[in-house]
Design an enzyme around this catalytic site. Sequence first.
Site, PDB file in Angstrom:
ATOM      1  N   GLN A   1      -8.133  14.273   4.117  1.00 47.03           N
ATOM      2  CA  GLN A   1      -7.615  13.736   3.104  1.00 47.03           C
ATOM      3  C   GLN A   1      -8.360  13.504   1.944  1.00 47.03           C
ATOM      4  OE1 GLN A   1      -6.679   9.083   3.630  1.00 47.03           O
ATOM      5  NE2 GLN A   1      -4.599  10.090   3.408  1.00 47.03           N
TER       6      GLN A   1
ATOM      7  N   HIS B   1      -8.611  11.356  -1.076  1.00 51.13           N
ATOM      8  CA  HIS B   1      -8.418  10.143  -1.570  1.00 51.13           C
ATOM      9  C   HIS B   1      -8.010  10.178  -3.239  1.00 51.13           C
ATOM     10  CE1 HIS B   1      -7.965   5.883  -2.635  1.00 51.13           C
ATOM     11  NE2 HIS B   1      -7.744   5.497  -1.477  1.00 51.13           N
TER      12      HIS B   1
ATOM     13  N   HIS C   1     -12.183  11.791   1.857  1.00 51.60           N
ATOM     14  CA  HIS C   1     -12.192  10.585   2.327  1.00 51.60           C
ATOM     15  C   HIS C   1     -11.926  10.231   3.828  1.00 51.60           C
ATOM     16  CE1 HIS C   1     -11.377   6.083   2.205  1.00 51.60           C
ATOM     17  NE2 HIS C   1      -9.970   6.445   2.639  1.00 51.60           N
TER      18      HIS C   1
ATOM     19  N   GLU D   1      -6.920   1.790  -2.892  1.00 54.61           N
ATOM     20  CA  GLU D   1      -5.624   1.740  -3.418  1.00 54.61           C
ATOM     21  C   GLU D   1      -5.070   0.475  -3.551  1.00 54.61           C
ATOM     22  OE1 GLU D   1      -3.868   4.271  -0.683  1.00 54.61           O
ATOM     23  OE2 GLU D   1      -2.017   3.354  -0.759  1.00 54.61           O
TER      24      GLU D   1
ATOM     25  N   PHE E   1       0.901  -1.201  -0.027  1.00 52.76           N
ATOM     26  CA  PHE E   1       0.221   0.140  -0.051  1.00 52.76           C
ATOM     27  C   PHE E   1       1.009   1.266   0.108  1.00 52.76           C
ATOM     28  CE2 PHE E   1      -4.695   0.776   1.230  1.00 52.76           C
ATOM     29  CZ  PHE E   1      -5.120  -0.164   0.357  1.00 52.76           C
TER      30      PHE E   1
ATOM     31  N   LEU F   1     -15.297   5.260  -3.423  1.00 48.44           N
ATOM     32  CA  LEU F   1     -14.049   4.678  -3.275  1.00 48.44           C
ATOM     33  C   LEU F   1     -13.526   3.590  -4.142  1.00 48.44           C
ATOM     34  CD1 LEU F   1     -11.541   5.675  -1.886  1.00 48.44           C
ATOM     35  CD2 LEU F   1     -11.692   3.581  -0.598  1.00 48.44           C
TER      36      LEU F   1
ATOM     37  N   ARG G   1      -1.131   9.488  -0.479  1.00 47.42           N
ATOM     38  CA  ARG G   1      -2.375   9.906  -1.126  1.00 47.42           C
ATOM     39  C   ARG G   1      -2.287  11.260  -1.586  1.00 47.42           C
ATOM     40  NH1 ARG G   1      -6.302   6.285   2.760  1.00 47.42           N
ATOM     41  NH2 ARG G   1      -5.849   4.415   1.547  1.00 47.42           N
TER      42      ARG G   1
ATOM     43  N   ARG H   1      -2.410  10.383   6.452  1.00 43.94           N
ATOM     44  CA  ARG H   1      -2.632   9.034   6.895  1.00 43.94           C
ATOM     45  C   ARG H   1      -2.197   8.157   5.989  1.00 43.94           C
ATOM     46  NH1 ARG H   1      -6.683   4.749   6.475  1.00 43.94           N
ATOM     47  NH2 ARG H   1      -8.081   6.366   5.162  1.00 43.94           N
TER      48      ARG H   1
HETATM   49  C1  LIG Z   1     -14.548   3.357   1.120  1.00 41.25           C
HETATM   50  C2  LIG Z   1     -13.667   3.368   2.137  1.00 41.25           C
HETATM   51  C3  LIG Z   1     -12.682   2.539   2.232  1.00 41.25           C
HETATM   52  C4  LIG Z   1     -11.754   2.434   3.272  1.00 41.25           C
HETATM   53  N1  LIG Z   1     -10.636   1.826   3.223  1.00 41.25           N
HETATM   54  C5  LIG Z   1      -9.751   1.646   4.208  1.00 41.25           C
HETATM   55  C6  LIG Z   1      -8.716   0.500   4.253  1.00 41.25           C
HETATM   56  O1  LIG Z   1      -8.455  -0.387   3.387  1.00 41.25           O
HETATM   57  N2  LIG Z   1      -7.728   0.650   5.434  1.00 41.25           N
HETATM   58  C7  LIG Z   1      -7.945   1.461   6.368  1.00 41.25           C
HETATM   59  O2  LIG Z   1      -7.315   1.458   7.224  1.00 41.25           O
HETATM   60  N3  LIG Z   1      -8.905   2.452   6.343  1.00 41.25           N
HETATM   61  C8  LIG Z   1      -9.786   2.427   5.060  1.00 41.25           C
HETATM   62  N4  LIG Z   1     -10.892   3.477   5.355  1.00 41.25           N
HETATM   63  C9  LIG Z   1     -10.941   4.428   6.557  1.00 41.25           C
HETATM   64  C10 LIG Z   1     -11.494   3.592   7.581  1.00 41.25           C
HETATM   65  O3  LIG Z   1     -12.572   2.604   6.980  1.00 41.25           O
HETATM   66  C11 LIG Z   1     -12.338   4.396   8.712  1.00 41.25           C
HETATM   67  O4  LIG Z   1     -11.712   5.592   8.848  1.00 41.25           O
HETATM   68  C12 LIG Z   1     -12.833   3.766   9.822  1.00 41.25           C
HETATM   69  O5  LIG Z   1     -13.297   2.754   9.392  1.00 41.25           O
HETATM   70  C13 LIG Z   1     -13.515   4.541  10.891  1.00 41.25           C
HETATM   71  O6  LIG Z   1     -13.995   3.784  11.821  1.00 41.25           O
HETATM   72  P1  LIG Z   1     -14.505   4.332  13.308  1.00 41.25           P
HETATM   73  O7  LIG Z   1     -14.759   3.195  14.142  1.00 41.25           O
HETATM   74  O8  LIG Z   1     -13.714   5.583  13.648  1.00 41.25           O
HETATM   75  O9  LIG Z   1     -15.622   4.980  12.792  1.00 41.25           O
HETATM   76  P2  LIG Z   1     -17.159   4.474  11.878  1.00 41.25           P
HETATM   77  O10 LIG Z   1     -16.916   3.014  11.601  1.00 41.25           O
HETATM   78  O11 LIG Z   1     -17.165   5.455  10.742  1.00 41.25           O
HETATM   79  O12 LIG Z   1     -18.226   4.299  12.681  1.00 41.25           O
HETATM   80  C14 LIG Z   1     -18.962   5.368  13.574  1.00 41.25           C
HETATM   81  C15 LIG Z   1     -19.945   5.054  14.426  1.00 41.25           C
HETATM   82  O13 LIG Z   1     -20.479   5.946  15.097  1.00 41.25           O
HETATM   83  C16 LIG Z   1     -21.896   6.112  15.109  1.00 41.25           C
HETATM   84  N5  LIG Z   1     -22.149   7.280  15.149  1.00 41.25           N
HETATM   85  C17 LIG Z   1     -21.722   8.537  14.323  1.00 41.25           C
HETATM   86  N6  LIG Z   1     -22.158   9.691  15.110  1.00 41.25           N
HETATM   87  C18 LIG Z   1     -22.995   9.285  15.985  1.00 41.25           C
HETATM   88  C19 LIG Z   1     -24.065  10.008  16.765  1.00 41.25           C
HETATM   89  N7  LIG Z   1     -24.163  11.307  16.732  1.00 41.25           N
HETATM   90  N8  LIG Z   1     -24.776   9.023  17.548  1.00 41.25           N
HETATM   91  C20 LIG Z   1     -24.602   7.867  17.631  1.00 41.25           C
HETATM   92  N9  LIG Z   1     -24.005   7.209  16.954  1.00 41.25           N
HETATM   93  C21 LIG Z   1     -23.098   7.924  16.239  1.00 41.25           C
HETATM   94  C22 LIG Z   1     -22.336   5.517  13.867  1.00 41.25           C
HETATM   95  O14 LIG Z   1     -23.511   5.003  13.508  1.00 41.25           O
HETATM   96  C23 LIG Z   1     -21.319   4.505  13.738  1.00 41.25           C
HETATM   97  O15 LIG Z   1     -21.730   3.385  14.189  1.00 41.25           O
HETATM   98  C24 LIG Z   1     -11.576   3.441   4.156  1.00 41.25           C
HETATM   99  C25 LIG Z   1     -12.659   4.476   4.291  1.00 41.25           C
HETATM  100  C26 LIG Z   1     -13.888   4.254   3.293  1.00 41.25           C
HETATM  101  C27 LIG Z   1     -14.719   5.440   3.419  1.00 41.25           C
END
Ligand SMILES: Cc1cc2nc3c(=O)[nH]c(=O)nc-3n(C[C@H](O)[C@H](O)[C@H](O)COP(=O)(O)OP(=O)(O)OC[C@H]3O[C@@H](n4cnc5c(N)ncnc54)[C@H](O)[C@@H]3O)c2cc1C
Lengths: 606, 261
Positions: free
Chosen positions: A237, A239, A383, A256, A124, A253, A312, A418
């Site tokens: 970021q 992407h 992203h 990568e 990556f 998306l 990125r 990142r």
């Molecule tokens: C398409 C895509 C591909 C990606 N691919 C990669 C990858 O290959 N490798 C990598 O390392 N990263 C990747 N990323 C980044 C990574 O997926 C995210 O940064 C990460 O999943 C975020 O996880 P999190 O647990 O912080 O929050 P999230 O998974 O975004 O979860 C947030 C949670 O908070 C809850 N929530 C939000 N606001 C509230 C509120 N006000 N009240 C109650 N609940 C709330 C939501 O319902 C959800 O349950 C990718 C991102 C995208 C969009």
Amino acid sequence: MNIAERCTIHEHDVVVIGAGGAGLRAAIEASAAGVSVGVICKSLLGKAHTVMAEGGMAAAMGNVDDRDNWEVHFTDTMRGGQYLNNPIMAERHAREAPARVRELESWGAVFDRTKDGKILQRNFGGHRYPRLAHVGDRTGLELIRTLQDHGIHQGMEVFMEMTVVALLKSGGRIAGAFGYDRERGRLHLWKAKAVILATGGLGKAFRITSNSWEGTGDGQSLAYHAGAELLDMEFVQFHPTGMVWPPSVRGILVTEGVRGEGGVLRNSEGKRFMFDDVPEAYRAQVATDEEEGWRYVCGDKNALRPPELLTRDHVARCINREVKAGRGSPHGGVYLDIGWIKEKIPNASEHIKRKLPSMYHQFKQLAGVDITTERMEVGPTTHYSMGGVAVDGETQESCVPGLFAAGEVGAGLHGANRLGGNSLSDLIVFGKLAGEHAAKFAKSHTPAEVDSAEVEAQARALEAPFERSGSENPFAVHYALQDVMQDLVGIVRTQSEMEQALGKIAELNARHAKVAVSGHREYNPGWHTAVDVHCMLTISEAITRCALERKESRGAQFREDYPQKTAECGTFNLIAKKAADGSMEVRRRAVVPTSAAQKALIEKLK
Amino acid sequence: MSSTPSGSLPNPTRRVEFDVWRGDSAGGEFKTYGVDVAEGMVVLDCIHKIQAEQANDLAVRWNCKAGKCGSCSAEINGQPKLMCMTRMDTLPQGQRVTVEPMRSFPSIRDLVTDVSWNFRVKKKIKPFKPRKPDNADGSWTMYQADVDRVQEFRKCIECFLCQDVCHVLRDHHKHDEFIGPRFLMYTAMLEMNPLDTENRVADLKDHDGIGYCNIGKCCTKVCPEHIGITDNAIIPMKERVVDEFYDPITRLFRMFKPRAS
Ligand SMILES: Cc1cc2nc3c(=O)[nH]c(=O)nc-3n(C[C@H](O)[C@H](O)[C@H](O)COP(=O)(O)OP(=O)(O)OC[C@H]3O[C@@H](n4cnc5c(N)ncnc54)[C@H](O)[C@@H]3O)c2cc1C
Ligand code: SF4
Ligand code: SF4
Ligand code: FES
């Protein structure tokens, strides 16, 4: 008022807001510590944004290249973040990620395998060696499903489809959270000794984004209004590869992983333009010609990476440049070609479908493009937020006692940019840490008293859109904000445009105060949007103010009026905080110093 | 040399009439909305357009808009599908489009149904229980060929379309006795994981109602992840049930030597 008459009251030692990778990992850890845990999320369990992650999670296990270890991962992360990262977090992350990934396997995750039966790792951008543990291109699904299926047996209570709209405090420390359920529109109060924010990102403040509707910056905004500090908000970021056509899928998306598997970027003249501009800091790590780049993809340890696998921020700007120079594809992107590998390997078509199954389906079904034979059109998409709630690198606690943050809503690990794959590992390393310390905090504190006047005020604000007779449409305000952020605070920034943006954000705040919603309270998207827009306005202001204050170009921030990186700007992070008069103040804080040992590592592995 | 993606630059629109089910658990009806549809739009885009421009309070569940989260399940022209992956140009041209919620689950409002039963069912299935790690660092040695089948099952995005279409649930409402194709497959996934030491075969027979399945394969046909639910999961599990409970030799064997864990 009598709160019990108006709200359903829940009581837990630790309340986790968010059920993505970070929230679930935190909840599992806190449950294991023996405290009672409630998890609140806006959508159904297992649907959080994490489910969309594709490429993999970074962990220096050295299964594919045994030269890899935590030291290399640490220095890669610091270099990628242009040294604004919190080195304490970067070191912990690099050291702990392998154990956290293996732990997932013990909870049922099934990663792709190497020939000798270990967890397979892929290349990556910005990672020196193949480092991303993955499952095809659906790694996020594997992560969230594993944590979900393990978590439901650990005793936590899950509140699905509920939105938290405010954090409650008492005597300076956290006392709980207030919100509503989306299904029926009823009010809820969660009393808690400690609260963990794990609410994810903020991409929905921009027009073109890879984020789902949940990415509205709620946690950053909740924390800010509760008096916590936001860190590094200017670093958003973009992407480099999002879909650009058809319009309805713009921003979705393209992992990568496509480039990791040999995909190359070309402009309309058929040129691999990424070879034209390799930044100084990476020159010693990049292939000199196409042949060497391909050998790297095939695992030749003596070959250097192709320039498509640079960080990125850089790839996104190069694409932007090609498009602006008139060398773009018909719909304003550039070409990403993976089908060309058929010149190099037999069964290329099968290989692509096996390695990138969801990309294959995504293009086939949504764009009518067969990626095994046709080129994709791609362009930058909003992203990820490197910025977020400022936390103590040892505990994930914010400056508000009892308020913790982990995952994308937090900040510090990634600095100015990142590396791909470093988010999923961030979730499990710091989710665990937050869970551990929140449980510890809860055990050593008695419950704080919730102030009923505060709850009453929050309830009134929440319900106000139903009572207004104004005609402001919440969707219209959201779209207008997305245009402001996309056009004036996007990939290329200038002082005058950002000042204009601040003016427009103020106008939109005024319009938001007049938003009216009609209909019932059950599952009413107009109302939900009105709530979300409040958060997006707050974080948009923070992004813009911090971007204005950082008068340089570094990592994800590119200022046309200050195109160079400066040594002085490398000495501080920016903090946005609510001032006593309610306005937003931005100030500098010296970066967390790197230890002598860390400095030596960075020097050695330059 | 590969060709450029198809698509002309200007994006002309055509008018399509939508009949969208509006209502709640007390009942409801189809309401008609006209939408200007441009190239590449999917059904979910049209629903969002209706929501933003004509019916701010139209309830719909979605997250990823890329077929990855399994939130936007509905019945489009009577077919169980993901709204975000159903392109308008794959539907019959010049005809009205009906969109209604999944009919096997109780209505909450409009296109949103109460799928909480699925979460309760999953919780009752015995969780993953791995053998001791093979290696000192806590890892296991497993080969790709040993996990291909399990990985196929792990692609499930929990859209519950298979549950929606299965007649045992849809027509016979056996929710208390039958866990449905999604969870029969989930159980198969756990049973086929090379590391797992738990035995769920008795549960399949006694609590999960595997006997209700007549392997008509309706579930497999609607699965957006193309998982071989019936052939690869349910049938092998039915065979295990037969082997463990109805095969005389195995039964004799079981009497003397309980399954090792
Ligand atoms: C398409 C895509 C591909 C990606 N691919 C990669 C990858 O290959 N490798 C990598 O390392 N990263 C990747 N990323 C980044 C990574 O997926 C995210 O940064 C990460 O999943 C975020 O996880 P999190 O647990 O912080 O929050 P999230 O998974 O975004 O979860 C947030 C949670 O908070 C809850 N929530 C939000 N606001 C509230 C509120 N006000 N009240 C109650 N609940 C709330 C939501 O319902 C959800 O349950 C990718 C991102 C995208 C969009
Ligand atoms: S094959 Fe079995 S589980 Fe699948 S739909 Fe038919 S009866 Fe239901
Ligand atoms: S098995 Fe297929 S149809 Fe059933 S829930 Fe999973 S993805 Fe959906
Ligand atoms: S919105 Fe995620 S599958 Fe349709």
